[in-house]
Design an enzyme around this catalytic site. Structure first.
Site, mmCIF file in Angstrom:
data_model
loop_
_atom_site.group_PDB
_atom_site.id
_atom_site.type_symbol
_atom_site.label_atom_id
_atom_site.label_comp_id
_atom_site.label_asym_id
_atom_site.label_seq_id
_atom_site.Cartn_x
_atom_site.Cartn_y
_atom_site.Cartn_z
ATOM 1 N N ARG A 72 0.858 -1.181 0.000
ATOM 2 C CA ARG A 72 0.000 0.000 0.000
ATOM 3 C C ARG A 72 0.897 1.235 0.000
ATOM 4 N NH1 ARG A 72 -4.432 -1.628 4.703
ATOM 5 N NH2 ARG A 72 -5.244 -3.511 3.669
ATOM 6 N N ASP A 74 2.012 5.206 -0.217
ATOM 7 C CA ASP A 74 1.507 6.462 0.331
ATOM 8 C C ASP A 74 1.203 7.455 -0.778
ATOM 9 O OD1 ASP A 74 2.058 5.476 2.912
ATOM 10 O OD2 ASP A 74 4.126 6.175 2.783
ATOM 11 N N TYR A 132 11.861 -1.859 -2.960
ATOM 12 C CA TYR A 132 11.688 -0.448 -3.280
ATOM 13 C C TYR A 132 13.009 0.135 -3.771
ATOM 14 C CZ TYR A 132 7.193 -0.085 -0.737
ATOM 15 O OH TYR A 132 5.889 -0.223 -0.320
ATOM 16 N N ARG A 219 10.802 5.797 3.776
ATOM 17 C CA ARG A 219 10.945 7.258 3.777
ATOM 18 C C ARG A 219 11.564 7.760 5.083
ATOM 19 N NH1 ARG A 219 5.207 9.518 2.372
ATOM 20 N NH2 ARG A 219 6.310 11.491 2.730
#
Length: 288
Positions: A72, A74, A132, A219
């Protein structure tokens, strides 16, 4: 996977369906720019990637469809190969699915591939790893063409210091210090199989893979690495922040602009059926 193989599997699935099967499962790889969306998950009063896909797929299938993704993302976060799945009673050849769905999606969302899967495949719960990339453009002037597709840092970053801290990420750790307050995970331990930070021209790229990620985990890690690169912290501070298991001791969250979900991985029985999609963002021109 060649389309003729996909079509044969779809025909086999259709044959099973005509023999009283209730439905069959399709996996798909999705590419999107997250800039204009409030993340993957469907929400009231704001548009999401999930909503746009479900609307398009439901129209092609001529029935309501729910799309489940491996992760999911952001708001403002991108994806190059977000693996997802849906269950349908509708039979369509692969070409028809792809052309039909993509014709109904906005320009910043596209389905890269679609593939029939066994009924027990689940894009989220069967995933054993997610990967990622985070892309920093480290130069004095802001970008125009890559606006919102990279995180721009105009101050020179100390790559060696950032790499020293990155070496502390791999392995199993309690990542509470890099976990958003809104995180809904029932436990904060994640196993990072690789974390690589390297320069690529004017870009600094983090490539990170784990069995799962907490809300804002990548992040928040990048926010700390950027602070180390600016000499606001020293590399050993990373380990101290990690050990404190307290989000309030870590620097602010890095921008979502530079973050890309690039792949999800599954047990061999499923992975062998999925296409070997090139890793993104393609414009970086990185080796696999």
């Amino acid at each position: 996977m060649p389309s003729q193989i996909n079509d044969q599997i779809l025909k086999d699935a259709a044959a099973i369906y005509t023999n009283n099967a209730q439905s069959y499962t399709l996996a798909l790889g999705i590419e999107f720019l997250g800039t204009h969306y409030r993340g993957w998950q469907r929400q009231k009063e704001v548009i999401s990637i999930q909503e746009m896909l479900e609307n398009a797929i439901s129209s092609v299938a001529n029935e309501p469809v729910e799309v489940v993704a491996a992760g999911r993302t952001d708001a403002s976060v991108h994806a190059g190969n977000m693996v997802a799945h849906f269950v349908t009673q509708a039979y369509r050849p692969t070409y028809n699915w792809l052309r039909g769905i993509n014709s109904l999606l906005p320009d910043d969302i596209a389905v890269r591939w679609i593939c029939p899967m066994p009924a027990d495949f689940h894009a989220r719960f069967k995933a054993i790893a997610r990967r990622y990339r985070y892309v920093i453009l480290n130069q004095p002037t802001r970008p125009a063409i890559l606006n919102h597709q990279v995180t721009h840092i105009h101050d020179p970053l100390d790559l060696a210091a950032m790499q020293e801290a990155t070496a502390m990420i791999e392995g199993s750790h309690d990542f509470s210090s890099f976990r958003a307050a809104a995180c809904q995970s029932n436990q904060p331990v994640r196993t990072v199989s690789h974390a690589r930070l390297f320069a690529h021209g004017a870009f600094i790229v983090m490539d990170i893979q784990a069995n799962g990620f907490l809300h804002h985990m990548v992040r928040n890690i990048m926010g700390t690495l950027i602070a180390i690169g600016k000499h606001e912290l020293v590399p050993t501070d990373f380990l101290q922040i990690l050990a404190k298991k307290d989000r309030t001791v870590a620097p602010p969250t890095a921008s979502g602009d530079g973050l890309y979900f690039i792949n999800a991985y599954y047990p061999d029985k499923f992975q062998s059926l999925l296409p070997d999609a090139p890793l993104t963002p393609l414009w970086l021109n990185l080796p696999e």
